[in-house]
Design an enzyme around this catalytic site. Structure first.
Site, PDB file in Angstrom:
ATOM      1  CE  LYS B 165       4.552  -4.386  -1.122  1.00  0.00           C
ATOM      2  NZ  LYS B 165       4.261  -3.047  -0.898  1.00  0.00           N
ATOM      3  CB  THR B 176      10.904   2.048   4.129  1.00  0.00           C
ATOM      4  OG1 THR B 176      11.060   2.327   5.421  1.00  0.00           O
ATOM      5  CG2 THR B 176      12.155   2.338   3.432  1.00  0.00           C
ATOM      6  CG  ASN B 376       2.643   5.398  -9.127  1.00  0.00           C
ATOM      7  OD1 ASN B 376       1.805   4.756  -8.374  1.00  0.00           O
ATOM      8  ND2 ASN B 376       3.652   5.427  -9.320  1.00  0.00           N
ATOM      9  CB  THR B 381      -9.534   4.223 -12.524  1.00  0.00           C
ATOM     10  OG1 THR B 381      -8.522   4.993 -12.907  1.00  0.00           O
ATOM     11  CG2 THR B 381     -10.242   5.119 -11.257  1.00  0.00           C
TER      12      THR B 381
END
Lengths: 381, 381
Positions: B165, B176, B376, B381
């Site tokens: 992943k 990584t 990002n 929130t």
């Protein structure tokens, strides 16, 4: 906002036709008296001819009389020809001012890899009107900057004026931007050079916009002595204050930025570690994005801290954002909505206590925004 | 796309309720035979309890039977409690499988700083159905990834299957992502550990998405010997091929990415310098933005190269993008429109010849997009 230069300095600018926008793009800063000077330049290995020439003059150790700057073309990666063009730019400025070519520093900023239209520089220089003010110079050296950046201070009757440009490719390891700080204080070249490196390390080198270090950047400190001697310690503090203010303005005006971030790291084992930790946090793409989204995601601050390589124990670290404690060896309960609200400001302060020692350091950065991507996705084409 | 595991391996996953989305988030990978293993983990100093525990097991040097992974919660920066929760996760998996707890590796990925709901892990483990396929496992370990990442190879009748992943916080210095490569080849623990570090350095550590190194990442290589011995050299090549393919897929699926960038640096003085130069170019925010805008702005490639600290002379460097020569010691004439058109692909290749020596290195990255910022800016929130 007219900013008067220190005694004995004059400056001016013109539209030489280098910027496609037709805005002013060629600027001169001149001292009537030979000045002592200190200089820190980019670490980038693909440094432009102007940087190579500046380093050579620095080593020769003579006095400095003038700086000629063009914006819109970095004259970098332009092959052998770039070195000749840089030399021609210095010669044209020396001719215009009637000073030795070895006393003229060059600086270029803008697009990389396009030959400098040096004949435009040669044609433009005689047209520059020199005045005792910094403003025309401060405007002409800008590229993608939105606002001119000037700052001033006084010490023992002497004046210090700083002028800078910033915007993209802003990252430590010198190579931050163009910054020119001039004073009429009388300070020896030796003393100037001794203090400037440390000041640059604590100010301009603590600014990060995107982690890229430019090929052309430099920070110059020039003292022509027109006012006379001043006590050294307050002088250093005053120069550092001017440099710090310019650093903040450069970060605030980072490409696409909507806010200024100040990261203060305390409780570090050494000052170097404190500064490095602060810089790494200010440079984290993940935290910069969270800052843009007003998201008090302190986990990203901690993760960035972990990447900085400085010594700390996560169980002893404390993190505050806008004065709100978010983490102290573990998550603290806090009102997420209120914290997010507190981040909706033009200035956001991050405070990190490493709990290791007494040393402190500060870094400045900005948020990572969709605007940054848009500006940089379409700069040359 | 059912991906069969090598002989003696089984895997499965369930919905434990850790991801708010309700998607599968708890996964097991099991070897019927005790397996030899090698492991490289994050350099982040704020590493999660799972990393601390994995390192301790690694040093003990025993065999490995299983890996238990949860996604949605990194169990990092969760104080002393985090270490207990990680231990409970390992114990629950050991109980479920009837193997010693020292033979169970844990891995967590997701939000930092939120306590792990370990009772959900304990309740979920008995519900996992183990099958000879990798697919359910590969899907459950994802976070913001868009697609599962698996790759396979065969060598002398033995099989190698890799599952990974990636997505955000992807950057060298290990750390990584999560990567699990399993094989039924018979290889001693000593040999595995000797080859894995080098393979990871040439593959996973050459991937960069945003310069942030996560607190939780690891790359595991596990060999259970069910097939028997294989010649070592082709085995190393096959494992590296699997790791390289996973690395490419991680870069391609970087947060917000629209394209995969492969940077190949040749003519370097050393392999380390070649890899570092490639990584620095792949990680440059300015070049990544240009890539997004299909802008053949090679000046940013050269500037990034200059930041990498590797040895080169700008007058000897050559740069190609999509096979089109753009720079050779100076700007080359090229059709900007055609070059931009050539960049409108899902894969873009950058080739840099340093002209210093014979060493080569490759790095993988992606473009920097408005989508990255959006993802990002609003993760917690």
């Amino acid at each position: 906002m007219a900013m008067r230069l220190p005694r004995g300095f004059r400056a001016g600018a013109t539209r030489a036709g280098i910027k496609p926008s037709g805005k002013p793009d060629l600027a001169l800063l001149v001292s009537g008296l030979p000045a002592s000077w200190a200089y820190v330049a980019t670490q980038n290995r693909a440094a432009a001819p102007s940087i190579h020439r500046g380093r050579a003059l620095y080593v020769q150790g003579g006095a400095l009389r003038a700086v000629v700057v063009n914006a819109g073309n970095a004259n970098c990666a332009t092959g052998e020809r770039g070195f000749l063009d840089d030399r021609r730019m210095a010669e044209a400025a020396a001719l215009r001012l009637g000073v030795p070519v070895e006393e003229v520093l060059t600086a270029s900023t803008g697009v990389i890899g396009v030959p400098l239209p040096v004949e435009k520089v040669e044609a433009g220089l005689p047209q520059i009107e020199l005045t005792p003010y910094a403003d025309a110079f401060a405007e002409a050296i800008l590229t993608t900057d939105l606002v001119p950046k000037v700052a001033e201070a006084e010490v023992g009757g002497a004046r210090i004026v700083g002028i800078a440009k910033g915007s993209g490719m802003i990252h430590p390891n010198m190579a931050t931007m163009l910054a020119f700080v001039v004073t009429d204080a009388l300070v020896s070249q030796e003393a100037l050079r001794e203090i400037w490196r440390g000041i640059v390390d604590r100010t301009f080198n603590q600014v990060t916009v995107d982690g890229d270090t430019s090929t052309n950047d430099l920070a110059l400190l020039m003292a022509n002595g027109a006012h006379g001697e001043v006590p050294l310690e307050p002088f250093v503090e005053a120069v550092e204050g001017v440099a710090r203010e310019l650093a903040r303005r450069i970060a605030r005006d980072g490409e696409g930025a909507t806010k200024l971030m100040t990261v203060r790291v305390v409780g570090a084992a050494t000052e170097e570690e404190a500064r490095r930790a602060a810089r790494t946090i200010a440079g984290s793409a993940l935290w910069k994005s969270a800052l843009y989204g007003n998201d008090p995601n302190w986990g990203r601050i901690l993760a960035a801290l972990g990447n900085s390589g400085v010594r700390f124990d996560p169980l002893r670290v404390r993190i505050q954002v806008q004065g709100i404690p978010l983490y102290a060896g573990g998550a603290l309960p806090f009102d997420r909505e209120a914290a997010s609200q507190a981040m909706r400001r033009e200035e956001v302060e991050v405070l990190v206590d490493l709990g290791e020692g007494q040393a402190e350091g500060v870094a400045w950065g900005c948020d990572l925004t969709e605007g940054y991507v848009r500006i940089n996705a379409l700069y040359t084409t």
